[in-house]
Design a protein around this motif. Structure first.
Motif, short mmCIF file in Angstrom:
data_model
loop_
_atom_site.label_atom_id
_atom_site.label_comp_id
_atom_site.label_asym_id
_atom_site.label_seq_id
_atom_site.Cartn_x
_atom_site.Cartn_y
_atom_site.Cartn_z
N GLN A 87 0.81 -1.21 0.00
CA GLN A 87 0.00 0.00 0.00
C GLN A 87 0.84 1.26 0.00
OE1 GLN A 87 -2.68 0.23 3.34
NE2 GLN A 87 -3.11 2.41 3.03
N THR A 88 1.95 1.25 0.73
CA THR A 88 2.73 2.48 0.93
C THR A 88 3.81 2.71 -0.11
OG1 THR A 88 4.19 1.27 2.45
CG2 THR A 88 2.32 2.44 3.42
N VAL A 89 4.31 1.63 -0.74
CA VAL A 89 5.38 1.77 -1.72
C VAL A 89 4.96 1.29 -3.10
CG1 VAL A 89 7.76 1.13 -2.31
CG2 VAL A 89 7.14 1.52 0.09
N ALA A 90 4.38 0.09 -3.17
CA ALA A 90 4.03 -0.48 -4.47
C ALA A 90 2.90 0.30 -5.14
CB ALA A 90 3.65 -1.94 -4.31
N ALA A 91 1.89 0.71 -4.38
CA ALA A 91 0.75 1.42 -4.97
C ALA A 91 1.18 2.75 -5.62
CB ALA A 91 -0.32 1.66 -3.91
N PRO A 92 1.96 3.62 -4.94
CA PRO A 92 2.43 4.83 -5.62
C PRO A 92 3.29 4.54 -6.84
CG PRO A 92 2.77 5.01 -3.26
CD PRO A 92 2.37 3.60 -3.53
N LEU A 93 4.04 3.44 -6.80
CA LEU A 93 4.88 3.07 -7.94
C LEU A 93 4.03 2.73 -9.16
CD1 LEU A 93 7.85 2.60 -8.72
CD2 LEU A 93 7.56 0.23 -8.02
N LEU A 104 12.54 6.21 -9.38
CA LEU A 104 13.75 6.49 -10.16
C LEU A 104 14.31 5.21 -10.78
CD1 LEU A 104 15.99 8.38 -11.11
CD2 LEU A 104 17.12 8.03 -8.91
N ILE A 105 14.38 4.15 -10.00
CA ILE A 105 14.89 2.87 -10.52
C ILE A 105 14.01 2.37 -11.66
CG2 ILE A 105 15.30 0.44 -9.94
CD1 ILE A 105 16.09 1.43 -7.12
#
Length: 275
Positions: A45-51, A144-145
């Motif tokens: 939810q906190t990292v993958a979703a914004p990605l 960025l990656i």
């Protein structure tokens, strides 16, 4: 027969723990570690979703407008929007981290454990703002990656990139504390994010240069503090920006300082915490 005498020798005092050795056990570090673990446990939810959201923006806008718009000489439109998307995600996630943590603690009643802890208002501010910066940086690095697999993206001035990342994430982490202190339920945090944070980030030059706007809209953009953070951050990649990078730095420092001071003052006063 005489009774045995009890020794009156005192035990030596335990050695004092140095700050470096006891860093993991200080109250500030403990709260910071807890906040990082909190968003790390729900990384989908906190990292993958914004990605995923950023990838959709990149694909849609990059393919739709990539060959039609040129903003800076030698910089494609797709490359132009990547720093803006990165900083937009950093700002939104830094705000979400501190605001959601504080409102959740207030609604569930867990805020009492924070108030009864040996943490002072300054320590609470430092720990929660630092955790917000970490979340923003993690999301920004992930984007960025991903972008580097998609296109060539120069980083001409990495120091400027770092400075504006820290200022933007720190200022938004402090703003999240202000919103979390003010709000009394989750709906108010959602309204704060949907009607203030989201419009300001979208209207901060993420997808366009302010020089392409009509004069009236250009003036409106120039009173948006998020614009200066994003424009200065983009300068770190391309050594080109819509306005002076030093003006961007001045406004970004002022934004971070004002929000930090207000958040600290509200925490110190116990605003809506001791009810």
């Amino acid at each position: 027969m005489n009774e045995p005498t009890r020794s009156t020798r005192t035990l030596p005092a335990p050695p004092l723990m140095t700050p470096a050795a006891g860093l993991r056990f200080t109250p500030t570090w403990t709260l910071f570690y807890k906040e990082v673990l909190r968003f790390g446990k729900v990384w989908l939810q906190t990292v993958a979703a914004p990605l995923v959201t950023t990838l959709l923006y990149l694909v849609v806008f990059g393919h739709a407008l990539g060959g039609r718009i040129s903003v800076y000489p030698g910089v494609s439109y797709t490359a132009f929007i990547v720093p803006g998307l990165m900083m937009m995600a950093v700002l939104q996630n830094a705000f979400a981290n501190s605001s959601s943590s504080l409102i959740q603690a207030k609604v569930t009643g867990n805020i009492v454990f924070l108030l009864l802890s040996p943490l002072g208002p300054g320590e609470i501010f430092v720990a929660m703002t630092a955790a917000s910066i970490v979340r923003g940086v993690v999301v920004g690095l992930a984007i960025l990656i991903l972008a580097l697999f998609y296109l060539h993206l120069p980083v001409i001035h990495p120091l400027w990139v770092l400075v504006f990342t820290l200022l933007g994430a720190g200022g938004m982490g402090a703003l999240g504390l202000i919103a979390g202190l003010w709000a009394e339920k989750f709906d108010q945090i959602a309204g704060f994010q949907n009607f203030l944070i989201m419009p300001l980030t979208f209207l901060a030059g993420v997808f366009y240069s302010v020089h392409s706007l009509p004069p009236a809209w250009r003036k409106i953009s120039l009173i948006n503090p998020f614009f200066y953070v994003i424009d200065g951050f983009r300068y770190g990649f391309f050594a080109a920006s819509d306005i002076s990078v030093w003006l961007c730095l001045t406004v970004s420092v002022a934004f971070a300082a004002v929000t930090s001071f207000l958040a600290w003052r509200l925490l110190r006063s116990g605003y809506k915490l001791r009810q």
